[in-house]
Design an enzyme around this catalytic site. Structure first.
Site, short mmCIF file in Angstrom:
data_model
loop_
_atom_site.label_atom_id
_atom_site.label_comp_id
_atom_site.label_asym_id
_atom_site.label_seq_id
_atom_site.Cartn_x
_atom_site.Cartn_y
_atom_site.Cartn_z
N VAL A 110 23.12 -36.79 -2.18
CA VAL A 110 22.20 -37.80 -2.73
C VAL A 110 22.64 -39.21 -2.35
O VAL A 110 23.73 -39.65 -2.73
CB VAL A 110 22.12 -37.70 -4.27
CG1 VAL A 110 21.13 -38.71 -4.83
CG2 VAL A 110 21.72 -36.29 -4.70
N THR A 144 27.07 -34.37 13.11
CA THR A 144 27.47 -35.76 12.87
C THR A 144 28.35 -35.88 11.62
O THR A 144 29.41 -36.51 11.65
CB THR A 144 26.20 -36.62 12.68
OG1 THR A 144 25.34 -36.34 13.77
CG2 THR A 144 26.51 -38.08 12.64
N VAL A 145 27.91 -35.27 10.53
CA VAL A 145 28.65 -35.41 9.28
C VAL A 145 29.97 -34.63 9.33
O VAL A 145 31.02 -35.15 8.93
CB VAL A 145 27.80 -34.97 8.07
CG1 VAL A 145 28.58 -35.10 6.78
CG2 VAL A 145 26.51 -35.78 7.99
N GLU A 147 14.66 -36.35 10.31
CA GLU A 147 15.22 -35.00 10.12
C GLU A 147 14.63 -34.09 11.20
O GLU A 147 13.54 -34.37 11.74
CB GLU A 147 14.79 -34.44 8.75
CG GLU A 147 15.31 -35.20 7.55
CD GLU A 147 16.70 -34.75 7.09
OE1 GLU A 147 17.14 -33.67 7.50
OE2 GLU A 147 17.34 -35.51 6.35
N GLU A 204 28.34 -34.77 -3.85
CA GLU A 204 28.08 -36.23 -3.87
C GLU A 204 27.29 -36.68 -2.65
O GLU A 204 26.40 -37.54 -2.73
CB GLU A 204 29.43 -36.98 -3.94
CG GLU A 204 29.32 -38.48 -4.02
CD GLU A 204 28.70 -38.98 -5.32
OE1 GLU A 204 27.57 -39.47 -5.24
OE2 GLU A 204 29.33 -38.87 -6.38
N LYS A 255 16.52 -34.94 -3.60
CA LYS A 255 17.53 -35.81 -4.21
C LYS A 255 17.17 -36.12 -5.66
O LYS A 255 18.03 -36.16 -6.54
CB LYS A 255 17.68 -37.08 -3.38
CG LYS A 255 18.23 -36.80 -1.98
CD LYS A 255 18.01 -37.95 -1.04
CE LYS A 255 18.47 -37.61 0.37
NZ LYS A 255 18.06 -38.60 1.38
N1 HSE Z 1 16.68 -38.03 6.16
C1 HSE Z 1 17.51 -38.57 5.15
C2 HSE Z 1 17.16 -40.03 4.94
C3 HSE Z 1 18.96 -38.41 5.53
O1 HSE Z 1 16.47 -40.60 5.78
O2 HSE Z 1 17.55 -40.61 3.95
C4 HSE Z 1 19.91 -38.55 4.39
O3 HSE Z 1 19.72 -37.60 3.41
#
Ligand code: HSE
Length: 430
Positions: free
Chosen positions: A134, A14-15, A192, A131, A207
């Site tokens: 987080v 996706t990213v 996830e 970047e 994070k």
């Molecule tokens: N699983 C993470 C969340 C995705 O729900 O924020 C983004 O890092």
């Protein structure tokens, strides 16, 4: 115009797709802003032929991603695979050691190996940027490292996981159980691939560890983040929190005082008039406390194609412009070892939920256990009787040492009238 910045992208999920789309769609705009073109030279992923909603036919396909950083026609590698070790780490090491810059959205990689990789980048005079790792689309790394560079920062906190924030929001709105909302969240594809990363607070802890390094100049210390997730939260807790004037949020909180680092991720009661309490659904929010700027509050989307790719592309433009700042905004050699503080001495007030049999002297027994451990009560509410004759009792304590609270809860759990283990949530004064 300067020579193009020639990049390779590893990971076409996706990213990865989002990054390619932005770079193609905004090609002209990005060239003007960066002062040079950002040219996609090669891509790599685990499956070449998988059906994708973006076209990769004009880029060279490379089977072995580990080789990308070594190729003469590549200046920078973008890693969007994920995972703290494995191929992501190999690509990072190879790229940085080859004197090429490295951009990633991989929070686990940076949380576990941030200081080491920053050292590699520094030694090889290249950039390491993360970047997107987080809070997705919120430019929190640059905001702290650049925008707030004149501040001594003492505290960073917020909602760092969108999935659990979505789940808690849905539990509150619908009154449906944790298990029902979990199932719905899974069907929506928000979790996830290892759901524990979200549900047990590990993703937020990754994070938080990164933010500690950026804000305080300490070496990333993921291992010492205190972590609790949301699995034990019930709609009953959410309802009781509302009645007391709070909302339950999974918070990441890092503080740095007198050289001591306290990093924690856990559910917390947050007063309804605190800005972070109003941040619902998949949104993230981060507050930074600086001695000059005072409190700065950032809110935005923490995940998904657009927000995460936006952050990756911002890093690429930064590097294309020639900004080769240190990864954590201080020379890697100046990152100080973190001195972690244990939670045993943590002071907090608490919400405590007890489920007990209705009988004479129950409240007396509970308050005796609290008195024995010097836990002072602020409020006590007995909820209406359940069909089976049991009752829920809600306590709100004054500030108490974590170690004392645990001892008191143990005593309460051992009372014959106790039906379920006491459940406590910290009340956070942010
Ligand atoms: N699983 C993470 C969340 C995705 O729900 O924020 C983004 O890092």
């Amino acid at each position: 115009m300067k020579k193009p910045l020639r990049i390779a992208v590893v990971g076409l999920g996706t990213v990865g797709g989002g990054v390619l789309k932005i770079l193609e769609t905004h090609k002209e705009m990005i060239s003007v802003r960066a002062g040079r073109e950002i040219q996609i030279m090669a891509v790599s992923a685990s499956n070449k032929t998988k059906s994708r909603d973006f076209d990769i036919s004009s880029y060279e396909w490379v089977d072995n991603a580990a080789e990308l950083g070594l190729a003469d026609n590549i200046d920078l590698v973008v890693e969007l695979v994920g995972g703290s070790d494995g191929i992501a780490k190999v690509v990072a090491e190879n790229t940085l050691k080859a004197g090429k810059s490295f951009v990633t959205a991989n929070k686990a990689l940076i949380a576990h190996h941030g200081a080491y990789l920053a050292g590699l980048a520094s030694d090889n005079k290249v950039a390491l940027r993360y970047e997107a790792a987080v809070a997705g689309g919120i430019p929190i790394i640059k905001s702290i490292g650049e925008g707030l560079a004149g501040n001594k920062i003492t505290k960073v906190y917020g909602i760092m996981n969108g999935t659990t924030n979505y789940m808690l929001s849905q539990m509150e709105r619908t009154g449906r159980s944790y298990d029902e909302i979990l199932e719905e969240t899974e069907q929506l594809g928000y979790l996830e691939s290892d759901p524990s990363l979200d549900l047990d607070g590990i993703d937020a802890a990754h994070k938080l560890a990164i933010l500690s390094s950026v804000a305080f100049g300490v070496k990333t210390d993921f291992e010492n983040v205190y972590v609790e997730g949301i699995r034990e939260i019930t709609t009953r807790d959410i309802e009781y929190a509302g009645e007391l004037g709070y909302r339950i949020k999974l918070l990441g909180i890092t503080t740095y005082e007198k050289g001591k680092l306290k990093q924690r991720v856990h559910p917390a009661f947050v007063a309804l008039d605190e800005p972070v309490a109003a941040v619902m659904d998949g949104f993230n929010a981060i507050a930074v406390q600086g001695d000059g700027a005072d409190k700065c509050f950032f809110q935005g989307r923490g995940a998904g194609e657009g927000p995460t790719a936006s952050a990756v592309v911002a890093d690429l433009i930064d590097i294309a412009r020639g900004h080769m700042d240190e990864a954590f905004f201080v020379p890697a050699s100046k990152l100080v070892p973190a001195q972690p503080v244990s939670m045993t001495d943590h002071l907090s007030s608490y919400y405590i939920k007890l489920h007990v049999a209705e009988a004479a002297g129950v409240i007396a027994d509970i308050t005796a256990a609290l008195k024995n451990e010097d836990v002072s009560l602020d409020q006590m509410h007995q909820k209406g009787s359940e069909e089976d004759g049991s009752v829920y009792v809600v306590l709100v304590t004054h500030e108490v040492l974590e170690s004392s609270l645990h001892k008191a809860l143990k005593e309460i759990n051992n009372l014959p009238v106790n039906l379920n283990d006491a459940f406590a949530i910290r009340i956070e004064n942010l």
